[in-house]
Design an enzyme around this catalytic site. Structure first.
Site, PDB file in Angstrom:
ATOM      1  N   SER A  44     -37.586  26.915 -57.425  1.00 50.15           N
ATOM      2  CA  SER A  44     -38.933  27.358 -57.817  1.00 50.15           C
ATOM      3  C   SER A  44     -39.061  28.868 -57.628  1.00 50.15           C
ATOM      4  O   SER A  44     -39.985  29.487 -58.161  1.00 50.15           O
ATOM      5  CB  SER A  44     -39.999  26.613 -57.007  1.00 50.15           C
ATOM      6  OG  SER A  44     -39.709  26.681 -55.626  1.00 50.15           O
ATOM      7  N   GLU A 180     -40.805  13.825 -56.121  1.00 51.57           N
ATOM      8  CA  GLU A 180     -41.827  14.733 -56.656  1.00 51.57           C
ATOM      9  C   GLU A 180     -42.671  14.036 -57.726  1.00 51.57           C
ATOM     10  O   GLU A 180     -42.138  13.458 -58.687  1.00 51.57           O
ATOM     11  CB  GLU A 180     -41.133  15.984 -57.247  1.00 51.57           C
ATOM     12  CG  GLU A 180     -42.132  16.993 -57.806  1.00 51.57           C
ATOM     13  CD  GLU A 180     -41.515  18.365 -58.075  1.00 51.57           C
ATOM     14  OE1 GLU A 180     -40.347  18.602 -57.723  1.00 51.57           O
ATOM     15  OE2 GLU A 180     -42.241  19.212 -58.644  1.00 51.57           O
TER      16      GLU A 180
HETATM   17  O1  KIV Z   1     -37.713  24.168 -56.040  1.00 50.27           O
HETATM   18  C1  KIV Z   1     -38.583  23.670 -55.309  1.00 50.27           C
HETATM   19  O2  KIV Z   1     -39.443  24.353 -54.742  1.00 50.27           O
HETATM   20  C2  KIV Z   1     -38.564  22.230 -55.124  1.00 50.27           C
HETATM   21  C3  KIV Z   1     -39.745  21.613 -54.474  1.00 50.27           C
HETATM   22  C4  KIV Z   1     -40.875  21.576 -55.430  1.00 50.27           C
HETATM   23  C5  KIV Z   1     -39.457  20.287 -53.906  1.00 50.27           C
HETATM   24  O3  KIV Z   1     -37.638  21.584 -55.514  1.00 50.27           O
END
Ligand code: KIV
Length: 265
Positions: A44, A180
């Site tokens: 992310s 998720e």
């Molecule tokens: O990349 C991320 O932050 C994640 C979370 C949303 C679990 O995979």
């Protein structure tokens, strides 16, 4: 430091596990002094730090740099490094190169989205002594084949597929599973099916732990936020107010004052 064993023990003792994402040294230092159990350096980062539209732009190079910064800030936290887009779909040796780099940058474990088609790679990583976290439900690296960021497991077939994949991941040896954006009842069913802990994000309250993206938790974006986010701080508004105040004091000449200036002695 929280360990793989603590993840498993927490489930046995019904102690919920807390996890937040982090991408930089400054934030990691704050988390290091908090009681949060573990840190996920999520892909992310590509969206919340680099401003890309999806996680497809995260690369091993990008992840390495952020894992290393987080490790410097939070040396005593258990750090999970996300395996970025396609890094585990190009054969075992490419995947193992990525794992090596992420672990040498400071990761204590890696997280991999999905399972179908890369079972052998997950098994190989686990057998190499590297702890692996699974990730099912909404898997953002598959955003286009999922037709957007949508709750998963709503149809009977998708519900059953997630249950089956969760079982497969446990057999392959992952030590925890991120779930998720799935209905609460599915979060609960996976959690009671598995011996390993489930960490939910939009998976309801019946899972073994919760993870949130730190910018969401701190309210650092102007929104809108997904339904599952609880803002523990209104960081965007507070930061904006502080910046406006700075601007006013600079333009009015009240910043800096004498105490904030050096004197010539
Ligand atoms: O990349 C991320 O932050 C994640 C979370 C949303 C679990 O995979």
């Amino acid at each position: 430091m929280f360990t793989v064993n603590d993840f498993l023990q927490s489930k046995l003792s019904k102690q919920k596990i807390s996890m937040v994402t982090a991408y930089d040294y400054t934030t990691a230092k704050i988390i290091n002094q908090s009681s949060v159990d573990s840190i996920l350096v999520g892909d992310s980062v590509s969206m919340v730090v680099h401003g890309f539209e999806s996680t497809l732009n995260a690369t091993v190079e990008m992840m390495k740099m952020h894992v290393a910064a987080v490790k410097r800030g939070a040396p005593s936290k258990f750090i999970i490094a996300d395996m970025p887009f396609l890094s585990f779909r190009k054969g075992i040796s490419v995947a193992m190169e990525a794992v090596e780099q992420l672990m040498q940058s400071g990761g204590c474990a890696v997280k991999i989205e999905g399972v179908r088609g890369h079972e052998e790679i997950i098994k190989h990583i686990v057998q190499s002594g590297v702890p692996v976290v699974g990730h099912l439900g909404l898997t953002p690296q598959s955003v286009h084949s999922l037709s957007g960021y949508k709750v998963q497991g709503k149809s009977k077939s998708s519900y059953e597929q997630i249950l089956e994949d969760a079982g497969t991941l446990e057999v392959l040896g992952v030590f925890a599973l991120v779930l998720e954006c799935v209905p609460e009842c599915l979060g609960q069913e996976v959690t009671s099916l598995l011996k390993i802990p489930t960490i939910g994000i939009g998976a309801g309250s019946q899972v073994d732990g919760q993870v949130l993206v730190i910018q969401d938790l701190l309210g650092m974006s102007s929104g809108p936020y997904p339904k599952f986010v609880r803002q523990y701080l209104h960081g965007f508004d507070l930061t904006q107010k502080a910046l406006d105040q700075f601007h006013v004091e600079v333009t009015q000449g009240s910043f800096p004052n004498k105490n904030e200036s050096y004197i010539y002695e």
